[in-house]
Design a protein around this motif. Sequence first.
Motif, PDB file in Angstrom:
ATOM      1  N   ARG A  70       0.840  -1.191   0.000  1.00 34.22           N
ATOM      2  CA  ARG A  70       0.000   0.000   0.000  1.00 34.22           C
ATOM      3  C   ARG A  70       0.872   1.237   0.000  1.00 34.22           C
ATOM      4  NH1 ARG A  70      -5.254  -0.219  -1.069  1.00 34.22           N
ATOM      5  NH2 ARG A  70      -5.902   1.220   0.574  1.00 34.22           N
ATOM      6  N   ARG A  71       0.438   2.214  -0.779  1.00 35.68           N
ATOM      7  CA  ARG A  71       1.032   3.550  -0.744  1.00 35.68           C
ATOM      8  C   ARG A  71      -0.131   4.497  -0.500  1.00 35.68           C
ATOM      9  NH1 ARG A  71       1.814   8.646  -0.864  1.00 35.68           N
ATOM     10  NH2 ARG A  71       3.405   9.595  -2.195  1.00 35.68           N
ATOM     11  N   GLY A  72      -0.256   4.997   0.726  1.00 39.45           N
ATOM     12  CA  GLY A  72      -1.457   5.734   1.088  1.00 39.45           C
ATOM     13  C   GLY A  72      -2.647   4.795   1.083  1.00 39.45           C
ATOM     14  N   ASN A  73      -3.695   5.158   0.331  1.00 41.12           N
ATOM     15  CA  ASN A  73      -4.890   4.321   0.234  1.00 41.12           C
ATOM     16  C   ASN A  73      -4.908   3.465  -1.026  1.00 41.12           C
ATOM     17  OD1 ASN A  73      -6.043   5.324   2.655  1.00 41.12           O
ATOM     18  ND2 ASN A  73      -6.761   7.163   1.559  1.00 41.12           N
ATOM     19  N   ALA A  74      -3.823   3.489  -1.774  1.00 37.16           N
ATOM     20  CA  ALA A  74      -3.787   2.790  -3.066  1.00 37.16           C
ATOM     21  C   ALA A  74      -2.916   1.536  -2.987  1.00 37.16           C
ATOM     22  CB  ALA A  74      -3.257   3.719  -4.148  1.00 37.16           C
ATOM     23  N   ASP A  75      -3.333   0.508  -3.743  1.00 36.81           N
ATOM     24  CA  ASP A  75      -2.534  -0.703  -3.848  1.00 36.81           C
ATOM     25  C   ASP A  75      -1.319  -0.471  -4.736  1.00 36.81           C
ATOM     26  OD1 ASP A  75      -4.204  -2.216  -2.266  1.00 36.81           O
ATOM     27  OD2 ASP A  75      -5.294  -3.118  -3.950  1.00 36.81           O
ATOM     28  N   VAL A  76      -0.228  -1.089  -4.372  1.00 36.61           N
ATOM     29  CA  VAL A  76       0.932  -1.183  -5.250  1.00 36.61           C
ATOM     30  C   VAL A  76       1.345  -2.647  -5.288  1.00 36.61           C
ATOM     31  CG1 VAL A  76       1.741   1.157  -4.768  1.00 36.61           C
ATOM     32  CG2 VAL A  76       2.606  -0.730  -3.394  1.00 36.61           C
ATOM     33  N   TRP A  77       1.939  -3.035  -6.397  1.00 38.44           N
ATOM     34  CA  TRP A  77       2.388  -4.413  -6.569  1.00 38.44           C
ATOM     35  C   TRP A  77       3.902  -4.398  -6.717  1.00 38.44           C
ATOM     36  CZ3 TRP A  77      -1.199  -8.135  -5.871  1.00 38.44           C
ATOM     37  CH2 TRP A  77      -2.527  -7.729  -5.937  1.00 38.44           C
ATOM     38  N   TYR A  78       4.551  -5.303  -5.983  1.00 32.75           N
ATOM     39  CA  TYR A  78       6.012  -5.301  -5.965  1.00 32.75           C
ATOM     40  C   TYR A  78       6.541  -6.723  -5.917  1.00 32.75           C
ATOM     41  CZ  TYR A  78       5.782  -6.139  -0.865  1.00 32.75           C
ATOM     42  OH  TYR A  78       5.546  -6.671   0.379  1.00 32.75           O
ATOM     43  N   ILE A  79       7.828  -6.857  -6.167  1.00 30.83           N
ATOM     44  CA  ILE A  79       8.518  -8.135  -6.080  1.00 30.83           C
ATOM     45  C   ILE A  79       9.692  -7.978  -5.123  1.00 30.83           C
ATOM     46  CG2 ILE A  79       7.823  -9.013  -8.345  1.00 30.83           C
ATOM     47  CD1 ILE A  79      10.433  -7.988  -9.494  1.00 30.83           C
ATOM     48  N   VAL A  80      10.201  -9.079  -4.620  1.00 32.54           N
ATOM     49  CA  VAL A  80      11.379  -9.071  -3.748  1.00 32.54           C
ATOM     50  C   VAL A  80      12.452  -9.926  -4.408  1.00 32.54           C
ATOM     51  CG1 VAL A  80      12.319  -9.632  -1.476  1.00 32.54           C
ATOM     52  CG2 VAL A  80       9.981  -8.743  -1.680  1.00 32.54           C
ATOM     53  N   LEU A  81      13.639  -9.352  -4.571  1.00 36.73           N
ATOM     54  CA  LEU A  81      14.712 -10.007  -5.319  1.00 36.73           C
ATOM     55  C   LEU A  81      15.968 -10.240  -4.494  1.00 36.73           C
ATOM     56  CD1 LEU A  81      14.230  -7.828  -8.504  1.00 36.73           C
ATOM     57  CD2 LEU A  81      13.495 -10.197  -8.216  1.00 36.73           C
ATOM     58  N   ASP A  82      16.213  -9.419  -3.482  1.00 38.73           N
ATOM     59  CA  ASP A  82      17.411  -9.532  -2.652  1.00 38.73           C
ATOM     60  C   ASP A  82      17.072  -9.144  -1.229  1.00 38.73           C
ATOM     61  OD1 ASP A  82      19.810  -9.530  -4.909  1.00 38.73           O
ATOM     62  OD2 ASP A  82      18.209  -8.134  -5.441  1.00 38.73           O
ATOM     63  N   GLY A 133      20.057   3.844   6.396  1.00 40.73           N
ATOM     64  CA  GLY A 133      20.219   5.189   6.916  1.00 40.73           C
ATOM     65  C   GLY A 133      20.532   6.235   5.870  1.00 40.73           C
ATOM     66  N   THR A 134      20.672   5.835   4.595  1.00 35.60           N
ATOM     67  CA  THR A 134      20.926   6.780   3.520  1.00 35.60           C
ATOM     68  C   THR A 134      19.626   7.073   2.779  1.00 35.60           C
ATOM     69  OG1 THR A 134      21.350   5.187   1.741  1.00 35.60           O
ATOM     70  CG2 THR A 134      23.192   5.696   3.233  1.00 35.60           C
ATOM     71  N   GLN A 135      19.664   8.067   1.901  1.00 38.12           N
ATOM     72  CA  GLN A 135      18.488   8.405   1.107  1.00 38.12           C
ATOM     73  C   GLN A 135      18.206   7.387   0.008  1.00 38.12           C
ATOM     74  OE1 GLN A 135      18.045  12.738   0.101  1.00 38.12           O
ATOM     75  NE2 GLN A 135      20.027  12.916   1.122  1.00 38.12           N
ATOM     76  N   ALA A 136      19.074   6.394  -0.121  1.00 35.46           N
ATOM     77  CA  ALA A 136      18.849   5.327  -1.097  1.00 35.46           C
ATOM     78  C   ALA A 136      17.822   4.316  -0.612  1.00 35.46           C
ATOM     79  CB  ALA A 136      20.159   4.611  -1.411  1.00 35.46           C
ATOM     80  N   VAL A 137      17.388   4.449   0.633  1.00 36.82           N
ATOM     81  CA  VAL A 137      16.461   3.495   1.239  1.00 36.82           C
ATOM     82  C   VAL A 137      15.234   4.237   1.749  1.00 36.82           C
ATOM     83  CG1 VAL A 137      16.141   1.789   3.066  1.00 36.82           C
ATOM     84  CG2 VAL A 137      18.362   1.984   1.922  1.00 36.82           C
ATOM     85  N   TYR A 143      10.974   7.752  -3.579  1.00 31.01           N
ATOM     86  CA  TYR A 143      10.903   6.344  -3.964  1.00 31.01           C
ATOM     87  C   TYR A 143      12.282   5.744  -4.140  1.00 31.01           C
ATOM     88  CZ  TYR A 143      10.645   2.141  -6.779  1.00 31.01           C
ATOM     89  OH  TYR A 143      10.821   0.854  -7.242  1.00 31.01           O
ATOM     90  N   SER A 144      12.435   4.531  -3.650  1.00 29.55           N
ATOM     91  CA  SER A 144      13.588   3.688  -3.937  1.00 29.55           C
ATOM     92  C   SER A 144      13.111   2.249  -3.919  1.00 29.55           C
ATOM     93  CB  SER A 144      14.692   3.874  -2.896  1.00 29.55           C
ATOM     94  OG  SER A 144      15.727   2.902  -3.086  1.00 29.55           O
ATOM     95  N   PRO A 145      13.692   1.381  -4.749  1.00 30.81           N
ATOM     96  CA  PRO A 145      13.352  -0.039  -4.644  1.00 30.81           C
ATOM     97  C   PRO A 145      13.873  -0.667  -3.360  1.00 30.81           C
ATOM     98  CG  PRO A 145      15.169   0.269  -6.163  1.00 30.81           C
ATOM     99  CD  PRO A 145      14.660   1.642  -5.826  1.00 30.81           C
ATOM    100  N   LEU A 146      14.812   0.009  -2.696  1.00 30.46           N
ATOM    101  CA  LEU A 146      15.338  -0.492  -1.427  1.00 30.46           C
ATOM    102  C   LEU A 146      14.439  -0.025  -0.290  1.00 30.46           C
ATOM    103  CD1 LEU A 146      19.179   0.152  -1.774  1.00 30.46           C
ATOM    104  CD2 LEU A 146      17.835  -1.810  -2.566  1.00 30.46           C
ATOM    105  N   ILE A 147      14.002  -0.966   0.541  1.00 33.07           N
ATOM    106  CA  ILE A 147      13.180  -0.609   1.691  1.00 33.07           C
ATOM    107  C   ILE A 147      13.802  -1.185   2.955  1.00 33.07           C
ATOM    108  CG2 ILE A 147      11.065  -0.464   0.349  1.00 33.07           C
ATOM    109  CD1 ILE A 147      10.245  -3.190   1.578  1.00 33.07           C
ATOM    110  N   ILE A 187      17.095  -4.916   5.005  1.00 33.62           N
ATOM    111  CA  ILE A 187      16.957  -4.152   3.759  1.00 33.62           C
ATOM    112  C   ILE A 187      16.565  -5.107   2.642  1.00 33.62           C
ATOM    113  CG2 ILE A 187      18.051  -2.570   2.138  1.00 33.62           C
ATOM    114  CD1 ILE A 187      17.859  -1.444   4.970  1.00 33.62           C
ATOM    115  N   LEU A 188      15.454  -4.812   1.999  1.00 30.13           N
ATOM    116  CA  LEU A 188      15.000  -5.604   0.861  1.00 30.13           C
ATOM    117  C   LEU A 188      15.138  -4.808  -0.424  1.00 30.13           C
ATOM    118  CD1 LEU A 188      11.633  -7.181   2.122  1.00 30.13           C
ATOM    119  CD2 LEU A 188      13.927  -8.199   2.169  1.00 30.13           C
ATOM    120  N   ASN A 189      15.445  -5.511  -1.503  1.00 25.55           N
ATOM    121  CA  ASN A 189      15.340  -4.950  -2.846  1.00 25.55           C
ATOM    122  C   ASN A 189      13.959  -5.319  -3.356  1.00 25.55           C
ATOM    123  OD1 ASN A 189      15.804  -3.896  -5.381  1.00 25.55           O
ATOM    124  ND2 ASN A 189      17.104  -5.575  -6.064  1.00 25.55           N
ATOM    125  N   ALA A 190      13.033  -4.356  -3.298  1.00 21.41           N
ATOM    126  CA  ALA A 190      11.618  -4.619  -3.550  1.00 21.41           C
ATOM    127  C   ALA A 190      11.060  -3.631  -4.570  1.00 21.41           C
ATOM    128  CB  ALA A 190      10.834  -4.546  -2.237  1.00 21.41           C
TER     129      ALA A 190
END
Length: 337
Positions: free
Chosen positions: A55-67, A90-94, A141-145, A152-155
């Motif tokens: 979820r992003r706010g009230n909307a669905d998002v679809w994602y995958i996990v790779l790492d 801790g960086t802005q990449a996440v 936005y970053s694919p890293l969460i 840390i996931l690559n999602a």
Amino acid sequence: MIIQASRWAASALFALTAFVGAGTAPAFADERTLFITSATEHVDDTATFPLYRGRRGNADVWYIVLDSSDDKDAQRRGVNHAQKLANARGTQAVQKASVDPDGVVRFPASVDFSFQRRVIPGPAGFPPSLADPGAVGEIGYSPLIELPNGVILNAPHIANATGRAAKVIGIDVGTYTVRMELTRGFQGGRGVKYLSTDASDPAVAALENVTFAPQLKFAPRAGGDGTDSARASLAAFVNGQTGAANPQRQGLNSALLDGLSPLNVLFWNPKQGRYSPLWDVHPAQWSAQAVATRQNLRQTDFGQVENLAQDGVITGPGGAPFASADFVVNCPIVSRD
């Protein structure tokens, strides 16, 4: 329920269409090492991955996990263990994500997939005359969460109400699977297939046909390939040989002129501790003498590319030193010959 459309409107997100061939191809075309064990690789350079709803706010998002940065978590998910991703914490990449009691991940930012991708080759193919990405990450936005437990996931996000990623062949939300297009390259002298999802530079994102995710530029660090970095090294030739039937074909110029994979050279694979899906792009240019004497042969090993650079046979663009251009591409390796 299955989704397969060129652009999705929010009201038609779950429209039923055909998912041609899903699950009908064998997992392997030949004897290959499958690094992302939750994936099923098909003979047509595609693979099917588990699909997740967030979820992003009230909307669905679809994602995958790779790492995953955590070994046990990676094994549980059947994805690559990329311990170096922890160095981006801790960086802005996440982007920090929260998790609802039902396990649904909530993201601060997602992707706008509604842009028009435009790529026009230059006179020599590369650099292109025009390169606009078709998908752009929202601010933050970053694919890293980072999950609440610190992993840390690559999602990467691959679909939402604005559309879907260009590498998506089809999505089945009934079985929570997505089939995606893979890219061929080389690592350690062997062929690999990887999934390209994001890039920190807009022109690179357009060339890769992936999401422009500028936050990835904050992943430490340009030119850093060790275990203290979140990146790994990749060589991308800018003036390799061209021609779809040419066995020595390779490079960004070939990708633009021939419409095929650039056959990039990646340093590490997911079984090595210095692997990361965040590839630090090193543009490689053959010297004029190498081109004239036809020494500009296809390369498959990053160490050999470094050796050629030390000998002056390869440089950076315009004769600059062979080095990082500080562009990051998110390309997890799925399998290897």
